[in-house]
Design a protein around this motif. Structure first.
Motif, PDB file in Angstrom:
ATOM      1  N   LEU A  63       0.301   9.494   5.156  1.00 59.67           N
ATOM      2  CA  LEU A  63       0.039   8.074   4.939  1.00 59.67           C
ATOM      3  C   LEU A  63       0.622   7.202   6.045  1.00 59.67           C
ATOM      4  O   LEU A  63       0.134   6.100   6.294  1.00 59.67           O
ATOM      5  CB  LEU A  63       0.623   7.636   3.582  1.00 59.67           C
ATOM      6  CG  LEU A  63      -0.112   8.146   2.341  1.00 59.67           C
ATOM      7  CD1 LEU A  63       0.656   7.777   1.082  1.00 59.67           C
ATOM      8  CD2 LEU A  63      -1.520   7.578   2.277  1.00 59.67           C
ATOM      9  N   ILE A  83       2.446   3.839  -3.464  1.00 60.78           N
ATOM     10  CA  ILE A  83       1.909   5.201  -3.485  1.00 60.78           C
ATOM     11  C   ILE A  83       3.026   6.229  -3.401  1.00 60.78           C
ATOM     12  O   ILE A  83       3.073   7.204  -4.171  1.00 60.78           O
ATOM     13  CB  ILE A  83       0.907   5.403  -2.331  1.00 60.78           C
ATOM     14  CG1 ILE A  83      -0.329   4.535  -2.539  1.00 60.78           C
ATOM     15  CG2 ILE A  83       0.496   6.873  -2.216  1.00 60.78           C
ATOM     16  CD1 ILE A  83      -1.320   4.582  -1.378  1.00 60.78           C
ATOM     17  N   ILE A 120       0.822  -1.212   0.000  1.00 59.72           N
ATOM     18  CA  ILE A 120       0.000   0.000   0.000  1.00 59.72           C
ATOM     19  C   ILE A 120       0.855   1.261   0.000  1.00 59.72           C
ATOM     20  O   ILE A 120       0.759   2.087  -0.905  1.00 59.72           O
ATOM     21  CB  ILE A 120      -0.954   0.006   1.216  1.00 59.72           C
ATOM     22  CG1 ILE A 120      -1.915  -1.195   1.135  1.00 59.72           C
ATOM     23  CG2 ILE A 120      -1.739   1.313   1.279  1.00 59.72           C
ATOM     24  CD1 ILE A 120      -2.860  -1.314   2.310  1.00 59.72           C
ATOM     25  N   LEU A 121       1.686   1.408   1.024  1.00 57.09           N
ATOM     26  CA  LEU A 121       2.427   2.653   1.178  1.00 57.09           C
ATOM     27  C   LEU A 121       3.533   2.810   0.146  1.00 57.09           C
ATOM     28  O   LEU A 121       3.664   3.874  -0.481  1.00 57.09           O
ATOM     29  CB  LEU A 121       3.013   2.727   2.596  1.00 57.09           C
ATOM     30  CG  LEU A 121       3.716   4.027   2.955  1.00 57.09           C
ATOM     31  CD1 LEU A 121       2.739   5.206   2.887  1.00 57.09           C
ATOM     32  CD2 LEU A 121       4.324   3.929   4.348  1.00 57.09           C
ATOM     33  N   SER A 126       5.218   6.132  -6.633  1.00 59.31           N
ATOM     34  CA  SER A 126       4.520   6.764  -7.749  1.00 59.31           C
ATOM     35  C   SER A 126       4.490   8.284  -7.583  1.00 59.31           C
ATOM     36  O   SER A 126       4.672   9.031  -8.555  1.00 59.31           O
ATOM     37  CB  SER A 126       3.097   6.208  -7.846  1.00 59.31           C
ATOM     38  OG  SER A 126       2.365   6.853  -8.855  1.00 59.31           O
ATOM     39  N   PHE A 127       4.267   8.731  -6.355  1.00 59.20           N
ATOM     40  CA  PHE A 127       4.234  10.169  -6.089  1.00 59.20           C
ATOM     41  C   PHE A 127       5.583  10.817  -6.401  1.00 59.20           C
ATOM     42  O   PHE A 127       5.651  11.889  -7.028  1.00 59.20           O
ATOM     43  CB  PHE A 127       3.856  10.409  -4.631  1.00 59.20           C
ATOM     44  CG  PHE A 127       3.990  11.845  -4.193  1.00 59.20           C
ATOM     45  CD1 PHE A 127       3.031  12.779  -4.542  1.00 59.20           C
ATOM     46  CD2 PHE A 127       5.082  12.254  -3.449  1.00 59.20           C
ATOM     47  CE1 PHE A 127       3.152  14.106  -4.147  1.00 59.20           C
ATOM     48  CE2 PHE A 127       5.214  13.575  -3.049  1.00 59.20           C
ATOM     49  CZ  PHE A 127       4.248  14.503  -3.399  1.00 59.20           C
ATOM     50  N   SER A 134       3.505  11.456   2.167  1.00 57.56           N
ATOM     51  CA  SER A 134       4.070  10.279   2.831  1.00 57.56           C
ATOM     52  C   SER A 134       3.879  10.360   4.342  1.00 57.56           C
ATOM     53  O   SER A 134       3.552   9.364   4.997  1.00 57.56           O
ATOM     54  CB  SER A 134       5.559  10.140   2.502  1.00 57.56           C
ATOM     55  OG  SER A 134       5.749  10.021   1.111  1.00 57.56           O
TER      56      SER A 134
END
Length: 247
Positions: A210, A125, A121-122, A128-129, A207
């Protein structure tokens, strides 16, 4: 004084024995993990479009050892928990021994859940960010050491942080802490968790959020579980006290 010293020596000897057993299992799992490390590596880089670059001949060996080490740590978690239980077992009542032993599977499950959260999950993300942040102005060029260091630093801490509910339940079961103490220390705990989140997450707001939100939810979930355990423990003590009262 001599009896106290003998007890201390016995406790230290027992602790040394448990630590040696844990280290033996860790080294065994490390060797076994290294046999399958190439397959594990292929699984971890399956979504990459390009191959990772090596800047030195020793980089791949270091990465393989790092991957095998993480797998060995995960496999050793229940062994370490069982040895820790054996160490404190003499100081526990029979009911407490059975109750605390039941936490060991949960500790292992929460560790795997934390790593899974970080990796599935983290990590995608955040990666990609950061890639979108670079945009077309930069050419993405990942080296194997930078890529896996980033991955492990972002995922492995969650394996330990997700142990929070199990640790709090264990301490509540032993009567060391209670939900009232957790609620009272909520602000301080939030501050510590936020600091930890900022340290282990990449330096960007997305980040941080999250990482912070799941940890705060874990703390609140731990308080709820602590209340349930504390209520049952209190009821059990009341029943025992009534049974001990002479008629």
């Amino acid at each position: 004084m001599d009896e106290t010293r003998m007890n201390l020596v016995e406790h230290l000897g027992e602790m040394r024995k448990r630590i040696i057993i844990i280290l033996i299992f860790f080294m065994t799992f490390l060797c076994l993990s290294f046999l399958f490390v190439k397959d594990i590596h292929q699984f971890l880089v399956r979504d990459l479009d390009d191959k990772l670059a090596l800047l030195g001949p020793g980089d791949i060996l270091w990465i393989y050892m790092m991957i095998a080490g993480v797998v060995a740590i995960a496999a050793t978690i229940p062994i370490a928990a069982f040895q820790a239980w054996h160490f404190v077992k003499p100081a526990l009542k029979k009911e407490e021994q059975k109750a605390t032993l039941a936490f060991i599977p949960g500790i292992f499950f929460l560790f795997l859940l934390g790593i899974s959260f970080g990796y599935f999950i983290l990590f995608p993300i955040v990666l990609s960010f950061l890639e979108n942040l670079a945009g077309d102005q930069f050419e993405a060029f990942f080296t194997v050491d930078k890529y896996f260091n980033f991955m492990i630093n972002l995922t492995l801490p969650f394996g330990f942080l997700f142990e929070m509910p199990a640790v709090i339940l264990f301490l509540t079961k032993l009567g060391i802490i209670n939900p009232h103490l957790l609620v009272k220390g909520r602000k301080g705990s939030y501050f510590v968790l936020i600091v930890i989140s900022v340290i282990i997450s990449p330096p960007d707001l997305v980040s941080d959020v999250l990482v912070i939100v799941p940890l705060l939810l874990l703390y609140e979930f731990s308080i709820t579980l602590s209340k349930l355990v504390f209520r049952k423990r209190t009821e059990w003590q009341i029943v025992n006290d009534k049974e001990r009262v002479p008629l």
